[in-house]
Design a protein around this motif. Structure first.
Motif, PDB file in Angstrom:
ATOM      1  N   LEU A 121       0.776  -1.351  -0.029  1.00  0.00           N
ATOM      2  CA  LEU A 121       0.017   0.116   0.148  1.00  0.00           C
ATOM      3  C   LEU A 121       0.842   1.236  -0.209  1.00  0.00           C
ATOM      4  CD1 LEU A 121      -2.703  -0.962   2.715  1.00  0.00           C
ATOM      5  CD2 LEU A 121      -2.937  -1.104   0.186  1.00  0.00           C
ATOM      6  N   SER A 122       0.453   2.113  -0.666  1.00  0.00           N
ATOM      7  CA  SER A 122       1.239   3.480  -1.031  1.00  0.00           C
ATOM      8  C   SER A 122       0.507   4.717  -0.066  1.00  0.00           C
ATOM      9  CB  SER A 122       1.307   4.030  -2.580  1.00  0.00           C
ATOM     10  OG  SER A 122      -0.107   4.313  -2.812  1.00  0.00           O
ATOM     11  N   PRO A 123       0.933   5.492   0.126  1.00  0.00           N
ATOM     12  CA  PRO A 123       0.443   6.697   0.864  1.00  0.00           C
ATOM     13  C   PRO A 123      -0.885   7.099   0.065  1.00  0.00           C
ATOM     14  CG  PRO A 123       2.790   7.252   0.699  1.00  0.00           C
ATOM     15  CD  PRO A 123       2.453   5.986  -0.189  1.00  0.00           C
ATOM     16  N   LEU A 124      -0.970   6.993  -1.212  1.00  0.00           N
ATOM     17  CA  LEU A 124      -2.208   7.221  -1.823  1.00  0.00           C
ATOM     18  C   LEU A 124      -3.300   6.208  -1.439  1.00  0.00           C
ATOM     19  CD1 LEU A 124      -3.808   9.333  -3.624  1.00  0.00           C
ATOM     20  CD2 LEU A 124      -2.725   7.905  -5.506  1.00  0.00           C
ATOM     21  N   HIS A 125      -2.962   4.879  -1.610  1.00  0.00           N
ATOM     22  CA  HIS A 125      -3.942   4.010  -0.977  1.00  0.00           C
ATOM     23  C   HIS A 125      -4.415   4.326   0.401  1.00  0.00           C
ATOM     24  CE1 HIS A 125      -1.535   1.009  -3.803  1.00  0.00           C
ATOM     25  NE2 HIS A 125      -2.855   0.868  -4.380  1.00  0.00           N
ATOM     26  N   HIS A 126      -3.740   4.661   1.221  1.00  0.00           N
ATOM     27  CA  HIS A 126      -4.069   4.755   2.667  1.00  0.00           C
ATOM     28  C   HIS A 126      -4.695   6.024   2.817  1.00  0.00           C
ATOM     29  CE1 HIS A 126      -1.917   1.624   4.801  1.00  0.00           C
ATOM     30  NE2 HIS A 126      -0.903   1.980   4.269  1.00  0.00           N
ATOM     31  N   ALA A 127      -4.696   7.201   2.100  1.00  0.00           N
ATOM     32  CA  ALA A 127      -5.532   8.177   1.911  1.00  0.00           C
ATOM     33  C   ALA A 127      -6.631   7.965   1.290  1.00  0.00           C
ATOM     34  CB  ALA A 127      -4.857   9.297   1.285  1.00  0.00           C
TER      35      ALA A 127
END
Length: 88
Positions: A50-56
């Motif tokens: 998971l990337s930061p964009l996934h988490h956001a």
């Protein structure tokens, strides 16, 4: 933690100010100290892929999503299940 992991943690905890600080570009003409020129990897992935964009996207935090997109986050990075942040 490194800057990449710090960004991931800031997004996971929805800490917008820290994410902004980590993603800000150095001011032109400002003297750089040795070792501070490394930019944070906005597409860093955790152990689950998971990337930061996934988490956001998972948290639904529109401010973080906008910030990451402005920082050139890639929208089609796939996690370990093959899902991209656009599929979330």
């Amino acid at each position: 933690m490194g800057k990449d992991q710090d960004l991931l943690h800031a997004v996971k905890t929805e800490d917008l100010l820290t994410a902004q600080r980590l993603l800000q570009r150095p001011r032109p003409g400002k003297t750089k100290l040795l070792g501070t020129a490394k930019r944070v990897n906005v597409n860093f992935q955790d152990t689950d892929g998971l990337s930061p964009l996934h988490h956001a996207a998972l948290s639904g935090n529109k401010e973080l999503i906008s910030l990451l997109l402005e920082a050139q986050a890639t929208v089609d990075i796939k996690d370990q299940n093959g899902d991209s942040s656009t599929a979330l």
